[in-house]
Structures are given as structure tokens and as C-alpha cells.
Design a protein around this motif. Structure first.
Motif, PDB file in Angstrom:
ATOM      1  N   PHE A 797     -14.602  87.945  -5.012  1.00 26.09           N
ATOM      2  CA  PHE A 797     -15.493  88.561  -4.027  1.00 26.09           C
ATOM      3  C   PHE A 797     -14.940  88.376  -2.617  1.00 26.09           C
ATOM      4  O   PHE A 797     -14.584  87.268  -2.206  1.00 26.09           O
ATOM      5  CB  PHE A 797     -16.895  87.959  -4.123  1.00 26.09           C
ATOM      6  N   ASP A 798     -14.897  89.508  -1.878  1.00 27.32           N
ATOM      7  CA  ASP A 798     -14.441  89.495  -0.486  1.00 27.32           C
ATOM      8  C   ASP A 798     -15.610  89.386   0.486  1.00 27.32           C
ATOM      9  O   ASP A 798     -15.414  89.050   1.658  1.00 27.32           O
ATOM     10  CB  ASP A 798     -13.645  90.769  -0.173  1.00 27.32           C
ATOM     11  N   LYS A 822     -17.045  78.455  -0.852  1.00 20.94           N
ATOM     12  CA  LYS A 822     -15.947  79.180  -0.206  1.00 20.94           C
ATOM     13  C   LYS A 822     -16.343  79.427   1.252  1.00 20.94           C
ATOM     14  O   LYS A 822     -16.951  80.447   1.576  1.00 20.94           O
ATOM     15  CB  LYS A 822     -15.698  80.492  -0.954  1.00 20.94           C
ATOM     16  N   PRO A 823     -16.017  78.483   2.150  1.00 21.36           N
ATOM     17  CA  PRO A 823     -16.518  78.571   3.531  1.00 21.36           C
ATOM     18  C   PRO A 823     -16.082  79.818   4.276  1.00 21.36           C
ATOM     19  O   PRO A 823     -16.780  80.270   5.180  1.00 21.36           O
ATOM     20  CB  PRO A 823     -15.944  77.305   4.184  1.00 21.36           C
ATOM     21  N   GLN A 824     -14.941  80.417   3.906  1.00 26.14           N
ATOM     22  CA  GLN A 824     -14.433  81.539   4.683  1.00 26.14           C
ATOM     23  C   GLN A 824     -14.994  82.897   4.266  1.00 26.14           C
ATOM     24  O   GLN A 824     -14.712  83.911   4.915  1.00 26.14           O
ATOM     25  CB  GLN A 824     -12.896  81.585   4.600  1.00 26.14           C
ATOM     26  N   VAL A 825     -15.814  82.949   3.207  1.00 25.19           N
ATOM     27  CA  VAL A 825     -16.309  84.245   2.743  1.00 25.19           C
ATOM     28  C   VAL A 825     -17.341  84.789   3.735  1.00 25.19           C
ATOM     29  O   VAL A 825     -18.253  84.075   4.167  1.00 25.19           O
ATOM     30  CB  VAL A 825     -16.928  84.106   1.332  1.00 25.19           C
ATOM     31  N   PRO A 826     -17.243  86.039   4.183  1.00 24.62           N
ATOM     32  CA  PRO A 826     -18.245  86.611   5.099  1.00 24.62           C
ATOM     33  C   PRO A 826     -19.529  86.974   4.349  1.00 24.62           C
ATOM     34  O   PRO A 826     -19.488  87.482   3.232  1.00 24.62           O
ATOM     35  CB  PRO A 826     -17.542  87.853   5.651  1.00 24.62           C
ATOM     36  N   ILE A 827     -20.680  86.703   5.005  1.00 25.60           N
ATOM     37  CA  ILE A 827     -21.988  86.965   4.403  1.00 25.60           C
ATOM     38  C   ILE A 827     -22.829  87.763   5.381  1.00 25.60           C
ATOM     39  O   ILE A 827     -22.880  87.452   6.566  1.00 25.60           O
ATOM     40  CB  ILE A 827     -22.718  85.659   4.038  1.00 25.60           C
ATOM     41  N   ILE A 828     -23.496  88.830   4.849  1.00 26.45           N
ATOM     42  CA  ILE A 828     -24.450  89.615   5.626  1.00 26.45           C
ATOM     43  C   ILE A 828     -25.832  89.369   5.025  1.00 26.45           C
ATOM     44  O   ILE A 828     -26.041  89.579   3.827  1.00 26.45           O
ATOM     45  CB  ILE A 828     -24.101  91.110   5.610  1.00 26.45           C
ATOM     46  N   ILE A 864     -20.408  96.230   7.992  1.00 19.51           N
ATOM     47  CA  ILE A 864     -19.445  95.685   7.019  1.00 19.51           C
ATOM     48  C   ILE A 864     -18.040  95.709   7.604  1.00 19.51           C
ATOM     49  O   ILE A 864     -17.302  94.715   7.550  1.00 19.51           O
ATOM     50  CB  ILE A 864     -19.512  96.469   5.702  1.00 19.51           C
ATOM     51  N   ARG A 865     -17.664  96.842   8.204  1.00 23.33           N
ATOM     52  CA  ARG A 865     -16.302  96.945   8.745  1.00 23.33           C
ATOM     53  C   ARG A 865     -16.106  95.992   9.926  1.00 23.33           C
ATOM     54  O   ARG A 865     -15.051  95.378  10.073  1.00 23.33           O
ATOM     55  CB  ARG A 865     -16.002  98.379   9.182  1.00 23.33           C
ATOM     56  N   GLU A 866     -17.133  95.867  10.787  1.00 24.83           N
ATOM     57  CA  GLU A 866     -17.019  94.963  11.937  1.00 24.83           C
ATOM     58  C   GLU A 866     -16.816  93.518  11.476  1.00 24.83           C
ATOM     59  O   GLU A 866     -16.020  92.776  12.056  1.00 24.83           O
ATOM     60  CB  GLU A 866     -18.268  95.051  12.808  1.00 24.83           C
ATOM     61  N   VAL A 867     -17.531  93.108  10.418  1.00 25.69           N
ATOM     62  CA  VAL A 867     -17.385  91.739   9.922  1.00 25.69           C
ATOM     63  C   VAL A 867     -15.986  91.521   9.368  1.00 25.69           C
ATOM     64  O   VAL A 867     -15.329  90.510   9.661  1.00 25.69           O
ATOM     65  CB  VAL A 867     -18.455  91.444   8.852  1.00 25.69           C
ATOM     66  N   PHE A 868     -15.487  92.485   8.566  1.00 25.57           N
ATOM     67  CA  PHE A 868     -14.136  92.330   8.016  1.00 25.57           C
ATOM     68  C   PHE A 868     -13.081  92.297   9.121  1.00 25.57           C
ATOM     69  O   PHE A 868     -12.150  91.497   9.099  1.00 25.57           O
ATOM     70  CB  PHE A 868     -13.830  93.479   7.045  1.00 25.57           C
TER      71      PHE A 868
END
Length: 873
Positions: A797-798, A822-828, A864-868
Motif C-alpha cells: 500500500f502506497d 509504517k511511519p512514512q505511509v501517507p494517510i487521508i 491525493i496528488r498533493e499528498v504524494f
């Protein structure tokens, strides 16, 4: 003389020379060895004396702390902590390197060991040396001896050495705390230098008298080396002496200053030459005959073996009064003769200032207590009775007639008739259990007359003792008190109803936003799947528009029930007024004509939109109430007006010159009488019937407007209606606005997303929406299943997108556990409504974005794109 005689004479002469040389060499060697042992013995004595002096200095440095402990100004734990901190910093350098002061308890607990910190706070009572001697026990025995100090010899393996060596330590007891301090010296250092010296002496002896000069020179060189070492040790002790934060100096028994450290010199801005050699009480540290005489007496007492301490004052170079805490302690030699006096001091100006501040604060609180409008009494529980310890004198004298002599340690039963004592004891028992109470009781004044008093009681514990605080108000008009109680109960009921409305609004908002998410999402999906010229497109546009209007309606409900956070910023006044009027329009009956004149884009004010919304609602509700029986016209208008000069009259609000928006709310109702008109902004004042109002509406309006920097003008006549004009300062900044741009191209992606949503309809819609713009979706309706999937394959999961309010585990808790994996995974995180988690709390644990339902596909895709992109940047 013949050859034989010459040979004999030569042999005899050689023998004599050899014999005399051997005798002289023996005498020289014996004398050298004797002198060497005597010299080394003196060196050993001097070094042991240095050990004693180092411990004495350490003992004197902690004496102020012990003095405070003896006077019970500090607790045992505090004294231990402060003494350990002081001793731990006492690292000095002697002839062989760094040395230290150690500290241990009489029970064998190692308290301070700077060079072996791992041994601190360990039990070392059974520690033995190489010969089986119990080291700690021997040290404790010396410290607990009648002299309270002594030397102890034992064999101990120095860190880095392969075998134990003899070590002599000097310790001094601190019986008050059951511990001792000390320092030590390895005798191997002295023995090595002694052995080297004797070896050199024996070697040089074989050179006889011819090498006597070299032997003498070598001896002098060794003596010089020892002197250099002694001087080095002296310099190190001097460095400790000079760089301690305390003021330190040594005096002769007669009071002549012999030595002073840098801290003391810096305190008065003088050099050593200015003060050394002078009588201590004649130096610049002291000003005034009184303090000089006190110091002279203290020096005299200290020269006779007493420890003296007192406070003195001085004026520094800035003409500020400073205070010094001074201690004088005698220094003894081996024969217990007083050889000098150690003077120590520290700047206690801050402590004195704090003490004075406490005294001023005490006076202030005494004044506050005396200024209380009611009866204040503080009782202390002693022997099962409550005795009065503090009271406001004026109130007790005026209301009850008691003098301070009557009230000091007066039992609480003194103010109660005998028949009421059982009731009093019952009330006191209840207060001791609950901690507080509000009771009405009849108390006796000095003449025996009963006075009804309403008491607020508080029972609490402080420092192991129980206290009772009573604050009473005289109840001369019982009916008035009863009316006030009923009014308070009414207010409480109204507040509870408002709280229930807020809770209901929050629940409705959450469920309704879930429904709107599905409606809006599927409408947008349908819009994408239909061709642009399909006639159904117009219908879909109307569905999306209706969903957005429903979203705004939910926000209005939350605003009305005060579930939204207060935020002061530039806001459009015209927009807030129109939104409030929309909400009101459906609740106003048709018998009332509704007129409004609200210009578009009129400008901004600095305020909280919720509070401005409340102002409009309160004013319009009051206007409606004035016309609900007979009908009429309710007019709301907004205009801009400029105030050219300060106005302070009743007809003109008190405002600074400038531009203002004027919100006018008028009605054609029954108006107000003069006696009512003068009290409309008083809290709790109302003309409405019981149950129809709390009397807080206009007082809240007035407070909000004043906070915004504006004012309210009111005009009313009986039978002709009422007009309110509310003035708000115009703000030059533009209000924040985010209008959605139609026709945006959705930003696509190909990452793998874990989607969690307990509402299956919303879950299916979002899964299809995200899959339609390229993402690989793993959808879960159960947060526990989603967590298990992420825990098993976190690399799959990204990104994670999760709802907030879900059964079993909330989105906030799920996010925290995922970030733990996984501390680096982005979450919305998105939600229909949640009052348990704010945007700031979400960002604080690592969540990258926080969205409010319903979320349009454009906003979701862009987020989503801004977070990535942020993570990649």
C-alpha cells in the motif's frame, strides 16, 4: 723507603682511601636514606593533610544546605538531592591526576561516585579489599567516631591496574542525614617516588665523594619536583576555590582577610589588592555600623569554634539593594587548633524578592478576603472539632457582632443553637464525604439572634490536615433567594436543551454527510460515464447542485447548534446575514412580513462567523417575539456608514472615527417602556413569560459586538416598534473564499490505496471513483480487517484513505496503529462530523490531510496528488 715499604705504604694509603671512602659513603648513604625517608614522610603527611582539607572544604560547601535542613526549611529528600549535586561537582586535580569527593550512607548505599557512576545508589556494605577488610564498614566506623572524621587505610584495585594498591581515605560524617563524604589517595604514588629516590641515592653512593655534588643536585631536583606537585595541587584547589558560584574567603582568627575568590571580588567590583590584609568587617562588602558590629561578633564567635550564619545587605554599582547570606566556620589543624576562618556567602536577592513578593501576595489575599461581600470563614479540624483560623473581620463584626478575640479558634458549634447541632453534624459529615456543598443554615450573632445564611462549603486536605471553607450570603429576603434559585434552574434546563440540540445536530450531520457522499459521488460517476451531449447530463448537474446545497444546509445546522469551532478572521458580513435569514425564514409565520435589503459583496469585518450568526438570530428572534400575536413587518438591512468624530451619547454609539457596517433589525411590534428600555442589556433580564427565554440574548449580542470593536444603538417607543442598529468596523482585508472551478481535469495516478469505509454504499462509490482515475484500490468496510491486511502486507500500500467514525475502531485510532507499523505511509482522514478529533490533532499524529464529507471527486483527486507530491518533494 724501599720498594716493599713503598708498596706497603701505597697499599695502606689505598686501603685508607677506600676505607675512608667506604665510611664516608656509608655515612653519606645512611644520611641520604634517612633524609629521604624523612622527606617522603613529610610529603605523605602533607598529602594526607590535603585530603583532609579537601573534605573540609566540601563539608563547608554543603553546610548551608545542612543548616536549612536543621531549621526544617527543607525536607530530607531535598537535602539529600542538593548535597549530592554539590558533591558530584567537586572534582579536583591532585599530583597524580583528577580526584573526586565521594559520598555514602551509613547503611552502605553508595550515593556519589563520579569516577564510577555505575556504582551510585548500589549496596556496597560488604565490599572487601584484597586483605578481606570491609572497606565501607571501616569508613563508616571512622565517620561515626567521636571525632566524626578520620583516616582509613585499605587495599583497592584502581581502575586500569591489574592488582590492588594501598589507599588512604579521609572521611567526615554527616550524622544529620546518616551519611559521610570523603576522598582518598593511593600510597603507591608516594612509595614509587620514595623507592626511586632511595635507588638513585644508592647508585650515586658508589661514586663516593666525587659524585656528591650530583647526588645533592639530584636530591634538590626531586625536592623541586615534589614542590611543583604540591604547588600544582594548591593551584587546583585554588581554581576550585575561585570558580565556585559562592563567595568564599579565608580569615585569620583575628578577622583579617587572607584570601578571597573571584566570585566575591566580582560582586563588589574590586581587586584582591583592595581587600586582602584588611579587617573583614572593614571591607566594601559591608555598609553600616549595625552589620559591621554583627560581623565582628560573628568573627569572634567563629574564632572560638562556633558556626555562624546571618544575612547582610549591600548596594551594588547600579544602586540596587542586594542581599547576601553569610556563613563563618572555623578551620582546624591536626591538633584541633583553629588556624583560620572560612567565610562563605551567596547572593540571595532573588530569594528575598520572592519572600517579599509572598508577603505582598499574602497582604493582597488578606485584603481580598476582607473585601468579600459575604461571610468568609476558614476552619481547621483539630481533635474532631472545626476551629476558626481565618475570617473577614468587617463582615463578622457588622453582621454578627463578633470581635477577633471572640473568633480566634472558635468552634463552629458556637454559631449554632443546641437544637440545630445534630443537623450541623449531619451536614459536616456529608461535606467531608462529597468535598463541597451548598447549604442554608441559621447562625447566631453575638446577641443570640438567628440570621439565615446560604453557605457555599468546601472541604479539602492540605499537608495532611483537613480544612473547611465557608462563604455565606445573608438571606434576609427568602423569597428573593427562592426566585433566584428557580431562575438558575431554568437557565440550567435551557443550557441542557441547547447541549442536546448540539449533540443531535452532530449526529444528524454525520449520517446525512454519509448519505450526501454517496449521492454526490454516484452523481459525479454518472456524469463521467454519460456523453457531454446526453440530455441526462442536465439532470445530473441538478442532482450535484442539490447535494452541494444540502451540504451547506448541514453546515448551517452545525453553525446554529454551535458545533463548529470559533475562528476570528475576515468574514463577509452580507453572506453571514443572508445565511442566517435563510434559516429563519422557514420558522417565521406568514402573519409577519419579511423584508430585507442586503447588498452583495459589501466587504468584510474581523469576527467569528458563528458569533455574528448568533447576533442576527437573536435580534430577529426578539423582533419576531414582539409581533407574534398581532403580526407586523420585520426588516433587516445592511449599509455602510462613516463616523467622523467620537460619539458617546445615548442616540449615537461610542465609536472611534472610521467606516462601519450598520446592521439594522427593526419591527413594528409593541415596543418597550422606558423602565424596560434601560435594562435590555442586563444579563438574565427578560420580559418573556416563564419558559420562553433566559434573558441572555441581548447581553450576549452586546458582548459579541463590543468584542468586535463595534457598538449597538437602540430606539423604541411603546406601540411603535423597536429598531436595533449594530455597528461593525469595516475591515480592508478580503474574506477567504474558495470557489470550486468547474470543468477541472481530474489528476490521475497509479498508486495502490487502502480504502476503509464502514458505509457500503459510500465504500463502493469511492472504490469505483478512485479506480476510474487509475488507482489500484483495496477496499474494506471493517477497520480491524483493514489493519490486519496492512499489518500482513504493508509494502503493498502506497496510501491509506479512511473514514473517521466507524465501529470497533475509529479512523483516528486506525491511523495511529498503521503509522506505528509504517511511519512514512501517507494517510487521508475524512469524516461526516466528529467532535472528538480536530484537524490539528490529526496532523499531530502524522495524518497528511483532513477532509470533510461529502468530498467532490475533484477535491479528492487533487488532495491525493498533493499528498504524494509533498512526500516526494
Amino acid at each position: 723507603m724501599n720498594y716493599a715499604n713503598e708498596i706497603t705504604a701505597l697499599k695502606y694509603g689505598r686501603f685508607r682511601i677506600i676505607f675512608i671512602g667506604l665510611i664516608l659513603g656509608f655515612l653519606f648513604s645512611s644520611s641520604s636514606v634517612y633524609l629521604a625517608f624523612r622527606h617522603i614522610g613529610r610529603t605523605k603527611d602533607q598529602r594526607l593533610l590535603y585530603l583532609k582539607q579537601a573534605v573540609q572544604i566540601a563539608r563547608n560547601s554543603i553546610e548551608p544546605v545542612l543548616d536549612e535542613y536543621r531549621k526544617k526549611k527543607i525536607s530530607t529528600g531535598t537535602a539529600y538531592g542538593r548535597i549530592r549535586d554539590v558533591v558530584r561537582r567537586m572534582v579536583y586535580r591532585d599530583h597524580s591526576g583528577n580526584n573526586y569527593i565521594f559520598m555514602s550512607s551509613y547503611k552502605g548505599i553508595m550515593l556519589v561516585q563520579p569516577f564510577e557512576p555505575e556504582k551510585e545508589m548500589t549496596y556496597v556494605w560488604d565490599l572487601k579489599d584484597a586483605n578481606g577488610v570491609y572497606i565501607i564498614r571501616a569508613l563508616v566506623k571512622a565517620a561515626k567516631s567521636p571525632e566524626g572524621q578520620g583516616y582509613v587505610s585499605y587495599y583497592y584495585q584502581r581502575p586500569g591496574d591489574s592488582f590492588p594498591q594501598e589507599k588512604i581515605s579521609f572521611v567526615m560524617g554527616i550524622p544529620e542525614l546518616g551519611c559521610y563524604i570523603g576522598t582518598g589517595q593511593y600510597m603507591d604514588d608516594i612509595i614509587n617516588s620514595q623507592f626511586s629516590y632511595i635507588l638513585k641515592t644508592f647508585c650515586l653512593t658508589f661514586l663516593l665523594l666525587a659524585l656528591l655534588f650530583i647526588l645533592v643536585r639530584a636530591s634538590m631536583k626531586e625536592i623541586n619536583v615534589q614542590n611543583i606537585r604540591l604547588h600544582r595541587t594548591e593551584r587546583e584547589l585554588t581554581a576550585i576555590f575561585n570558580h565556585t558560584f559562592q563567595f568564599m574567603g579565608t580569615l585569620s582568627p583575628e578577622g583579617v582577610l587572607q584570601k578571597v575568590n573571584h566570585s566575591a571580588l566580582e560582586f563588589i567590583g574590586k581587586s584582591e589588592e583592595d581587600v586582602v590584609g584588611r579587617l573583614f568587617w572593614e571591607t566594601p562588602w559591608w555598609q553600616g555600623e549595625e552589620i559591621k558590629n554583627r560581623l565582628k561578633r560573628a568573627v569572634h564567635d567563629s574564632s572560638h569554634g562556633k558556626f555562624c550564619r546571618f544575612e547582610g545587605s549591600n548596594v551594588n554599582e547600579k544602586q540596587e539593594k542586594v542581599y547576601v547570606d553569610v556563613t563563618l566556620s572555623p578551620i582546624f589543624d591536626e591538633e584541633r587548633n583553629i588556624v583560620s576562618i572560612l567565610a562563605e556567602g551567596r547572593d540571595i536577592s532573588e530569594q528575598i524578592k520572592a519572600r517579599d513578593d509572598l508577603l505582598r501576595e499574602k497582604k493582597f489575599f488578606d485584603y481580598v478576603i476582607e473585601s468579600l461581600p459575604g461571610i468568609f470563614s476558614l476552619y481547621k479540624e483539630e481533635g474532631g472539632e472545626f476551629l476558626m483560623k481565618k475570617w473577614n473581620f468587617d463582615q463578622h463584626l457588622q453582621l454578627l457582632g463578633y470581635s477577633p478575640e471572640d473568633l480566634k479558634d472558635a468552634p463552629i458549634e458556637m454559631f449554632v443553637e443546641k437544637k440545630d447541632l445534630p443537623e450541623l453534624k449531619k451536614i459536616l459529615g456529608q461535606i467531608s464525604k462529597t468535598g463541597r456543598a451548598c447549604v442554608q443554615f441559621n447562625i447566631k450573632n453575638r446577641e443570640g439572634r438567628l440570621i439565615p445564611v446560604l453557605y457555599q462549603a468546601r472541604y479539602f486536605e492540605h499537608s495532611g490536615e483537613n480544612y473547611l471553607v465557608l462563604i455565606g450570603v445573608e438571606l434576609t429576603e427568602k423569597l428573593k433567594a427562592e426566585e433566584e434559585r428557580l431562575k438558575l434552574e431554568s437557565m440550567l434546563g435551557q443550557a441542557q436543551k441547547m447541549e442536546a440540540m448540539g449533540t443531535l445536530a452532530g449526529g444528524i450531520a454525520h449520517d446525512f454527510n454519509n448519505i450526501l457522499s454517496a449521492v454526490l459521488g454516484y452523481a459525479e460517476l454518472a456524469q463521467v460515464k454519460l456523453s457531454p451531449d446526453d440530455p441526462v447530463q442536465k439532470m445530473i448537474v441538478q442532482v450535484i447542485s442539490a447535494a452541494n446545497r444540502a451540504k451547506k444546509l448541514v453546515n448551517q445546522i452545525l453553525l446554529f447548534s454551535r458545533q463548529s469551532e470559533l475562528e476570528v478572521k475576515p468574514v463577509r458580513l452580507d453572506l453571514i446575514v443572508r445565511e442566517a435569514l435563510k434559516l429563519l425564514r422557514s420558522s417565521i409565520p406568514s402573519t409577519i412580513e419579511f423584508r430585507q435589503s442586503i447588498p452583495v459583496n459589501s466587504g468584510t469585518i474581523v469576527a467569528d462567523s458563528t458569533q455574528i450568526h448568533q447576533v442576527v438570530m437573536n435580534l430577529c428572534t426578539n423582533a419576531y417575539y414582539a409581533m407574534k400575536d398581532s403580526g407586523g413587518i420585520l426588516t433587516v438591512s445592511l449599509m455602510e456608514k462613516e463616523i467622523l468624530q467620537d460619539g458617546a451619547s445615548r442616540s449615537e454609539p461610542s465609536l472611534s472615527p472610521g467606516r462601519y457596517f450598520v446592521l439594522e433589525v427593526s419591527d413594528t411590534g409593541h415596543g418597550m417602556a422606558p423602565e424596560v428600555f434601560g435594562r435590555i442589556f442586563d444579563p438574565y433580564f427578560t420580559t418573556k413569560k416563564k419558559g420562553e427565554g433566559t434573558g441572555l440574548g441581548l447581553s450576549v449580542v452586546h458582548g459579541i459586538v463590543k468584542k468586535c470593536g463595534g457598538d449597538v444603538r437602540v430606539s423604541s417607543e411603546p406601540g411603535l416598534g423597536t429598531r436595533f442598529e449594530v455597528f461593525f468596523p469595516v475591515n480592508e482585508m478580503e474574506a477567504e473564499s474558495k470557489e470550486e472551478e468547474p470543468g477541472l481535469v481530474l489528476r490521475r495516478g497509479s498508486e495502490r490505496i487502502l480504502l476503509v469505509e464502514d458505509d457500503l454504499m459510500v465504500l463502493e462509490m469511492m472504490e469505483e471513483l478512485l479506480a476510474g482515475i487509475g488507482y489500484e484500490i483495496s477496499a474494506f468496510s471493517n477497520s480491524l480487517d483493514a489493519l490486519e491486511a496492512f499489518y500482513t502486507y504493508p509494502e503493498r500500500f502506497d496510501m491509506v484513505i479512511t473514514d473517521m467514525t466507524m465501529p470497533k475502531m475509529t479512523g483516528f485510532d486506525l491511523s495511529g496503529k498503521i503509522l506505528g507499523i509504517k511511519p512514512q505511509v501517507p494517510i487521508i482522514l475524512y469524516t461526516g462530523y466528529s467532535e472528538t478529533v480536530t484537524r490539528e490533532q490529526a496532523y499531530a499524529i502524522g495524518i497528511r490531510a483532513f477532509l470533510q464529507k461529502p468530498v467532490s471527486r475533484e477535491v479528492l483527486a487533487e488532495t491525493i496528488r498533493e499528498v504524494f507530491e509533498t512526500d516526494k518533494g
